[in-house]
Design a protein around this motif. Structure first.
Motif, PDB file in Angstrom:
ATOM      1  N   VAL A  84      26.331  46.551  30.781  1.00 22.66           N
ATOM      2  CA  VAL A  84      25.505  46.489  31.767  1.00 22.66           C
ATOM      3  C   VAL A  84      25.987  45.278  32.936  1.00 22.66           C
ATOM      4  N   PHE A  85      26.823  44.281  32.198  1.00 22.15           N
ATOM      5  CA  PHE A  85      27.610  43.357  33.217  1.00 22.15           C
ATOM      6  C   PHE A  85      28.544  43.988  33.870  1.00 22.15           C
ATOM      7  N   VAL A  86      29.183  44.862  33.416  1.00 19.91           N
ATOM      8  CA  VAL A  86      30.392  45.645  34.212  1.00 19.91           C
ATOM      9  C   VAL A  86      30.013  46.312  35.382  1.00 19.91           C
ATOM     10  N   ARG A  87      28.988  47.042  35.140  1.00 20.07           N
ATOM     11  CA  ARG A  87      28.284  47.710  36.247  1.00 20.07           C
ATOM     12  C   ARG A  87      27.654  47.015  37.222  1.00 20.07           C
ATOM     13  N   ARG A  88      27.160  46.010  36.817  1.00 23.21           N
ATOM     14  CA  ARG A  88      26.498  44.908  37.853  1.00 23.21           C
ATOM     15  C   ARG A  88      27.427  44.489  38.650  1.00 23.21           C
ATOM     16  N   ALA A  89      28.768  44.042  37.813  1.00 21.37           N
ATOM     17  CA  ALA A  89      29.470  43.140  38.651  1.00 21.37           C
ATOM     18  C   ALA A  89      30.328  43.911  39.931  1.00 21.37           C
ATOM     19  N   ALA A  90      30.202  45.470  39.529  1.00 21.92           N
ATOM     20  CA  ALA A  90      30.748  46.499  40.632  1.00 21.92           C
ATOM     21  C   ALA A  90      29.859  46.750  41.613  1.00 21.92           C
ATOM     22  N   GLU A  91      28.708  46.254  41.842  1.00 20.58           N
ATOM     23  CA  GLU A  91      27.759  46.429  42.765  1.00 20.58           C
ATOM     24  C   GLU A  91      27.804  45.251  43.710  1.00 20.58           C
ATOM     25  N   VAL A  92      27.471  45.758  44.755  1.00 18.97           N
ATOM     26  CA  VAL A  92      27.074  44.839  46.102  1.00 18.97           C
ATOM     27  C   VAL A  92      25.650  44.446  45.996  1.00 18.97           C
ATOM     28  N   LYS A  93      24.715  45.276  45.864  1.00 18.99           N
ATOM     29  CA  LYS A  93      23.266  44.888  45.850  1.00 18.99           C
ATOM     30  C   LYS A  93      22.957  45.515  44.464  1.00 18.99           C
ATOM     31  N   ARG A 149      38.895  37.757  32.073  1.00 18.63           N
ATOM     32  CA  ARG A 149      37.798  37.498  33.247  1.00 18.63           C
ATOM     33  C   ARG A 149      37.644  38.587  33.854  1.00 18.63           C
ATOM     34  N   ILE A 150      36.212  38.708  34.380  1.00 26.57           N
ATOM     35  CA  ILE A 150      35.836  39.854  35.331  1.00 26.57           C
ATOM     36  C   ILE A 150      34.980  39.205  36.364  1.00 26.57           C
ATOM     37  N   SER A 151      35.133  39.534  37.497  1.00 23.63           N
ATOM     38  CA  SER A 151      34.209  38.863  38.571  1.00 23.63           C
ATOM     39  C   SER A 151      33.666  39.901  39.308  1.00 23.63           C
ATOM     40  N   SER A 152      32.638  39.534  40.262  1.00 24.26           N
ATOM     41  CA  SER A 152      31.985  40.288  41.407  1.00 24.26           C
ATOM     42  C   SER A 152      33.012  40.193  42.564  1.00 24.26           C
ATOM     43  N   ALA A 153      33.206  41.293  43.392  1.00 19.84           N
ATOM     44  CA  ALA A 153      34.130  41.367  44.588  1.00 19.84           C
ATOM     45  C   ALA A 153      33.829  40.008  45.531  1.00 19.84           C
ATOM     46  N   GLY A 154      34.607  39.308  46.049  1.00 18.47           N
ATOM     47  CA  GLY A 154      34.195  38.043  47.111  1.00 18.47           C
ATOM     48  C   GLY A 154      33.976  36.872  46.402  1.00 18.47           C
ATOM     49  N   LEU A 155      34.098  36.736  44.936  1.00 17.72           N
ATOM     50  CA  LEU A 155      33.739  35.707  44.386  1.00 17.72           C
ATOM     51  C   LEU A 155      34.813  34.491  44.403  1.00 17.72           C
ATOM     52  N   GLN A 156      34.566  33.177  44.687  1.00 20.64           N
ATOM     53  CA  GLN A 156      35.596  32.033  44.671  1.00 20.64           C
ATOM     54  C   GLN A 156      35.146  31.137  43.483  1.00 20.64           C
ATOM     55  N   LEU A 157      36.199  30.845  42.564  1.00 19.11           N
ATOM     56  CA  LEU A 157      36.050  29.840  41.559  1.00 19.11           C
ATOM     57  C   LEU A 157      36.391  28.366  42.098  1.00 19.11           C
ATOM     58  N   TRP A 158      35.717  27.511  41.504  1.00 20.31           N
ATOM     59  CA  TRP A 158      36.071  26.119  41.474  1.00 20.31           C
ATOM     60  C   TRP A 158      37.664  25.537  41.616  1.00 20.31           C
ATOM     61  N   THR A 159      38.032  24.842  42.287  1.00 17.12           N
ATOM     62  CA  THR A 159      39.514  24.073  42.171  1.00 17.12           C
ATOM     63  C   THR A 159      39.533  23.491  40.981  1.00 17.12           C
ATOM     64  N   HIS A 160      40.574  23.768  40.088  1.00 15.44           N
ATOM     65  CA  HIS A 160      40.820  23.028  38.895  1.00 15.44           C
ATOM     66  C   HIS A 160      42.124  23.127  38.373  1.00 15.44           C
ATOM     67  N   TYR A 161      42.599  22.474  37.477  1.00 18.01           N
ATOM     68  CA  TYR A 161      44.056  22.463  36.866  1.00 18.01           C
ATOM     69  C   TYR A 161      43.969  22.701  35.394  1.00 18.01           C
ATOM     70  N   ASP A 162      44.982  23.336  34.930  1.00 19.65           N
ATOM     71  CA  ASP A 162      45.005  23.584  33.490  1.00 19.65           C
ATOM     72  C   ASP A 162      46.273  22.598  32.819  1.00 19.65           C
ATOM     73  N   LEU A 238      40.195  32.929  44.619  1.00 16.34           N
ATOM     74  CA  LEU A 238      39.458  33.723  45.287  1.00 16.34           C
ATOM     75  C   LEU A 238      39.457  35.177  45.133  1.00 16.34           C
ATOM     76  N   SER A 239      38.647  35.593  44.427  1.00 15.10           N
ATOM     77  CA  SER A 239      38.658  36.975  43.884  1.00 15.10           C
ATOM     78  C   SER A 239      38.304  38.029  44.714  1.00 15.10           C
ATOM     79  N   ALA A 240      39.050  39.067  45.346  1.00 11.94           N
ATOM     80  CA  ALA A 240      38.649  40.000  46.375  1.00 11.94           C
ATOM     81  C   ALA A 240      38.461  41.282  45.564  1.00 11.94           C
ATOM     82  N   GLY A 241      38.054  41.306  44.132  1.00  9.44           N
ATOM     83  CA  GLY A 241      38.328  42.618  43.293  1.00  9.44           C
ATOM     84  C   GLY A 241      37.610  42.425  42.024  1.00  9.44           C
ATOM     85  N   ASP A 242      37.721  43.445  41.239  1.00 13.67           N
ATOM     86  CA  ASP A 242      36.904  43.604  39.858  1.00 13.67           C
ATOM     87  C   ASP A 242      37.300  42.593  39.260  1.00 13.67           C
ATOM     88  N   GLU A 243      38.559  42.258  38.966  1.00 17.99           N
ATOM     89  CA  GLU A 243      38.997  41.417  37.776  1.00 17.99           C
ATOM     90  C   GLU A 243      40.246  40.683  38.457  1.00 17.99           C
TER      91      GLU A 243
END
Length: 243
Positions: A84-93, A149-162, A238-243
């Protein structure tokens, strides 16, 4: 905007020997292209991921805005079956949602007991792990974790370091990545491992005046690219895709 530090070097067909001798000692980010990552680059569609990994419950971040901020916690944690998550992450609305019809999703895989178990795709998603071939640029005993990791398109994560060297493997979609030199940490307004500066393209310089001194590296990852990120290098994804 922070000062540019120069483009991220791009290399094709890098062997283990070449990586160890010519790239790793420089301690700079590098995009590695043309690496055999296995069948994941062709198999991992929305349908395949949802069918193969099935209904395993996953804990996800849900936000009504595209810029997620770990310090202010402008997101909530929710649980969904993986398919369910994967399909929702691929949706815009979304027809079904938690907060709003245009909410964004982000999955960062965890161990069964997040306080004790490291993230390992081979353990958390064994059916998918068979499809991916992680580049063997280091000895197997140096391997620590593999975070799926998988994200919705256009998602930006917080600045961090590892605190460890990383390989960011882009399987599908595209991603814009901005990185900062560890020497510029005093200008990043860090709170722990996270930066207070969320909008790095248009920062509030009255609130964060030193941010202008931070030098940034930037690159775009295409499907199949691998980004080497040296330890302690502050980064924002700055994600611009599915993963």
């Amino acid at each position: 905007m922070a000062q540019p530090a120069g483009p991220v070097a791009r290399h094709s067909g890098v062997s283990r020997e070449r990586f160890q001798q010519d790239i790793y000692p420089l301690r700079k980010p590098a995009v590695l292209k043309g690496i055999d990552l296995g069948t994941c680059t062709t198999k991992w569609t929305v349908d395949y991921l949802s069918q193969t990994a099935g209904t395993k419950e996953v804990k996800i971040h849900v936000s009504t805005v595209p810029q997620m901020d770990f310090l202010s916690k402008n997101f909530v944690y929710r649980t969904l079956p993986f398919d369910v998550f994967v399909r929702r992450a691929a949706e815009v609305k979304h027809n079904e949602y938690f907060i709003s019809e245009d909410e964004k999703y982000y999955l960062r895989s965890l161990g069964e007991d997040p306080r004790k178990d490291i993230a390992d795709i081979r353990k958390q998603f064994p059916s998918l792990a068979e499809d991916i071939q992680i580049p063997e640029y280091f000895e197997k005993e140096q391997f620590f974790s593999s975070v799926f990791r998988i994200s919705s398109a256009g998602l930006q994560l917080w600045t961090h370091y590892d605190i460890m060297d990383n390989f960011l493997i882009q399987i599908t979609g595209k991603k814009r990545v901005i990185l900062y030199n560890p020497r510029d940490a005093p200008y990043l307004y860090l709170s722990g491992t996270k930066s207070e500066v969320l909008n790095v393209d248009n920062p509030d310089l009255e609130k964060y005046p030193l941010f202008m001194k931070a030098r940034r590296y930037e690159c775009s990852l295409e499907a199949g690219d691998v980004l080497f990120i040296p330890d302690m290098m502050g980064n924002i994804l700055l994600s611009a895709g599915d993963e």
